[in-house]
Design an enzyme around this catalytic site. Sequence first.
Site, PDB file in Angstrom:
ATOM      1  N   GLU A  74      20.375  56.066  96.633  1.00  0.00           N
ATOM      2  CA  GLU A  74      19.980  56.520  97.150  1.00  0.00           C
ATOM      3  C   GLU A  74      19.231  57.852  98.144  1.00  0.00           C
ATOM      4  OE1 GLU A  74      23.391  55.792  99.960  1.00  0.00           O
ATOM      5  OE2 GLU A  74      23.157  53.877 100.298  1.00  0.00           O
TER       6      GLU A  74
ATOM      7  N   ASN B  53      26.422  56.058 114.785  1.00  0.00           N
ATOM      8  CA  ASN B  53      27.862  56.180 114.491  1.00  0.00           C
ATOM      9  C   ASN B  53      28.052  57.980 113.785  1.00  0.00           C
ATOM     10  OD1 ASN B  53      26.678  54.868 112.677  1.00  0.00           O
ATOM     11  ND2 ASN B  53      28.612  53.563 111.695  1.00  0.00           N
TER      12      ASN B  53
ATOM     13  N   PHE C 187      22.891  42.077 112.474  1.00  0.00           N
ATOM     14  CA  PHE C 187      22.628  43.776 112.797  1.00  0.00           C
ATOM     15  C   PHE C 187      21.077  44.199 112.444  1.00  0.00           C
ATOM     16  CE2 PHE C 187      25.850  44.448 110.226  1.00  0.00           C
ATOM     17  CZ  PHE C 187      26.450  45.239 109.214  1.00  0.00           C
TER      18      PHE C 187
ATOM     19  N   HIS D 115      25.275  58.367 108.288  1.00  0.00           N
ATOM     20  CA  HIS D 115      25.839  57.672 106.530  1.00  0.00           C
ATOM     21  C   HIS D 115      25.922  58.378 105.596  1.00  0.00           C
ATOM     22  CE1 HIS D 115      24.353  55.078 103.767  1.00  0.00           C
ATOM     23  NE2 HIS D 115      24.278  55.409 102.872  1.00  0.00           N
TER      24      HIS D 115
ATOM     25  N   ARG E 131      32.846  59.632 102.314  1.00  0.00           N
ATOM     26  CA  ARG E 131      33.794  58.749 103.428  1.00  0.00           C
ATOM     27  C   ARG E 131      34.870  59.025 103.832  1.00  0.00           C
ATOM     28  NH1 ARG E 131      30.061  54.185 103.364  1.00  0.00           N
ATOM     29  NH2 ARG E 131      31.468  52.400 103.502  1.00  0.00           N
TER      30      ARG E 131
ATOM     31  N   ARG F  95      33.179  60.285 112.305  1.00  0.00           N
ATOM     32  CA  ARG F  95      33.062  59.254 114.137  1.00  0.00           C
ATOM     33  C   ARG F  95      34.082  59.527 114.699  1.00  0.00           C
ATOM     34  NH1 ARG F  95      31.391  55.304 109.076  1.00  0.00           N
ATOM     35  NH2 ARG F  95      28.931  55.462 108.904  1.00  0.00           N
TER      36      ARG F  95
ATOM     37  N   TYR G 161      18.603  49.971 103.487  1.00  0.00           N
ATOM     38  CA  TYR G 161      20.119  49.069 104.044  1.00  0.00           C
ATOM     39  C   TYR G 161      19.322  47.589 103.769  1.00  0.00           C
ATOM     40  CZ  TYR G 161      21.770  52.353 107.901  1.00  0.00           C
ATOM     41  OH  TYR G 161      21.426  52.746 109.131  1.00  0.00           O
TER      42      TYR G 161
ATOM     43  N   THR H  98      33.612  53.121 109.645  1.00  0.00           N
ATOM     44  CA  THR H  98      32.091  52.424 110.221  1.00  0.00           C
ATOM     45  C   THR H  98      32.080  52.396 111.817  1.00  0.00           C
ATOM     46  OG1 THR H  98      32.068  51.091 108.238  1.00  0.00           O
ATOM     47  CG2 THR H  98      30.120  50.869 110.506  1.00  0.00           C
TER      48      THR H  98
ATOM     49  N   LYS I 146      22.555  61.060 111.496  1.00  0.00           N
ATOM     50  CA  LYS I 146      21.419  59.759 111.666  1.00  0.00           C
ATOM     51  C   LYS I 146      20.779  60.097 113.350  1.00  0.00           C
ATOM     52  CE  LYS I 146      24.155  56.350 109.503  1.00  0.00           C
ATOM     53  NZ  LYS I 146      24.527  54.812 110.440  1.00  0.00           N
TER      54      LYS I 146
HETATM   55  N1  UDP Z   1      26.789  48.395 111.824  1.00  0.00           N
HETATM   56  C1  UDP Z   1      26.399  48.351 112.985  1.00  0.00           C
HETATM   57  N2  UDP Z   1      27.619  47.623 113.871  1.00  0.00           N
HETATM   58  C2  UDP Z   1      28.573  46.680 112.710  1.00  0.00           C
HETATM   59  C3  UDP Z   1      28.614  46.646 111.806  1.00  0.00           C
HETATM   60  C4  UDP Z   1      27.784  47.669 111.054  1.00  0.00           C
HETATM   61  O1  UDP Z   1      25.861  48.180 114.390  1.00  0.00           O
HETATM   62  O2  UDP Z   1      29.092  45.049 113.026  1.00  0.00           O
HETATM   63  C5  UDP Z   1      25.669  49.506 111.666  1.00  0.00           C
HETATM   64  C6  UDP Z   1      26.344  51.074 111.339  1.00  0.00           C
HETATM   65  O3  UDP Z   1      25.826  52.459 112.661  1.00  0.00           O
HETATM   66  C7  UDP Z   1      26.661  51.006 110.143  1.00  0.00           C
HETATM   67  C8  UDP Z   1      25.921  50.489 109.778  1.00  0.00           C
HETATM   68  O4  UDP Z   1      25.249  49.910 110.238  1.00  0.00           O
HETATM   69  O5  UDP Z   1      27.034  52.500 109.517  1.00  0.00           O
HETATM   70  C9  UDP Z   1      25.549  50.509 107.872  1.00  0.00           C
HETATM   71  O6  UDP Z   1      26.883  49.800 107.859  1.00  0.00           O
HETATM   72  P1  UDP Z   1      28.019  49.480 106.585  1.00  0.00           P
HETATM   73  O7  UDP Z   1      28.489  47.964 107.087  1.00  0.00           O
HETATM   74  O8  UDP Z   1      27.212  50.059 105.647  1.00  0.00           O
HETATM   75  O9  UDP Z   1      29.209  50.878 107.463  1.00  0.00           O
HETATM   76  P2  UDP Z   1      29.104  52.124 107.007  1.00  0.00           P
HETATM   77  O10 UDP Z   1      28.969  52.427 104.889  1.00  0.00           O
HETATM   78  O11 UDP Z   1      27.878  53.233 107.231  1.00  0.00           O
HETATM   79  O12 UDP Z   1      30.455  52.469 107.445  1.00  0.00           O
HETATM   80 MG    MG Z   2      27.511  51.733 103.948  1.00  0.00          MG
END
Ligand code: UDP
Ligand code: MG
Length: 152
Positions: A127, A113, A58, A116, A86, A103, A50, A92, A10
């Site tokens: 994707e 973070n 968010f 992705h 992952r 992370r 997204y 996350t 990112k």
């Molecule tokens: N995110 C955020 N606040 C939250 C949850 C998610 O800013 O409370 C952002 C974070 O950068 C995350 C992205 O939204 O990577 C997508 O969320 P997801 O739950 O899909 O997390 P990921 O798959 O990236 O772990």
């Molecule tokens: Mg995700």
Amino acid sequence: MTERTLVLIKPDGVQRGLVGAVIGRFERRGLHLVGLKLLRVDRLVAERHYAEHRERPFFAAVVDFITSSPVVAMAWEGPGAVGLVRTMMGATNPATAAPGTIRGDFGVDVGQNLVHGSDGVARAAEEVALFFRPEELVTWERAGQEWVAPAD
Ligand code: UDP
Ligand code: MG
């Protein structure tokens, strides 16, 4: 089973000069790189990427963030690559991500973070197609891959 997954470094990871460090982790793990580019994500692509979070508070912030500065997009393959990536990314929220994860080693804030990774095999295919044209994905063999895992 060999899987393919989409990884994004990112804007925070690119701006902080962590591209090499992040790519190096996946290389050293033994994953196979089949697509790689630096790009500016446009708003439409960000909103599609997204889309599952469209109703979340968010949503606007993550779309603003991912379009704010260049990202590195990659497609990686390997046995169980979706889950493996992952696990390597960590939780996350970097505040609770385990040390040893990307992370957990490099971040402190959920909005910044660093990376992705696709969260399922079917979503990964969507994707990868969102970020790469078919001809941008390269079929090749990495020397010594047989010393990482047997071929399927
Ligand atoms: N995110 C955020 N606040 C939250 C949850 C998610 O800013 O409370 C952002 C974070 O950068 C995350 C992205 O939204 O990577 C997508 O969320 P997801 O739950 O899909 O997390 P990921 O798959 O990236 O772990
Ligand atoms: Mg995700």
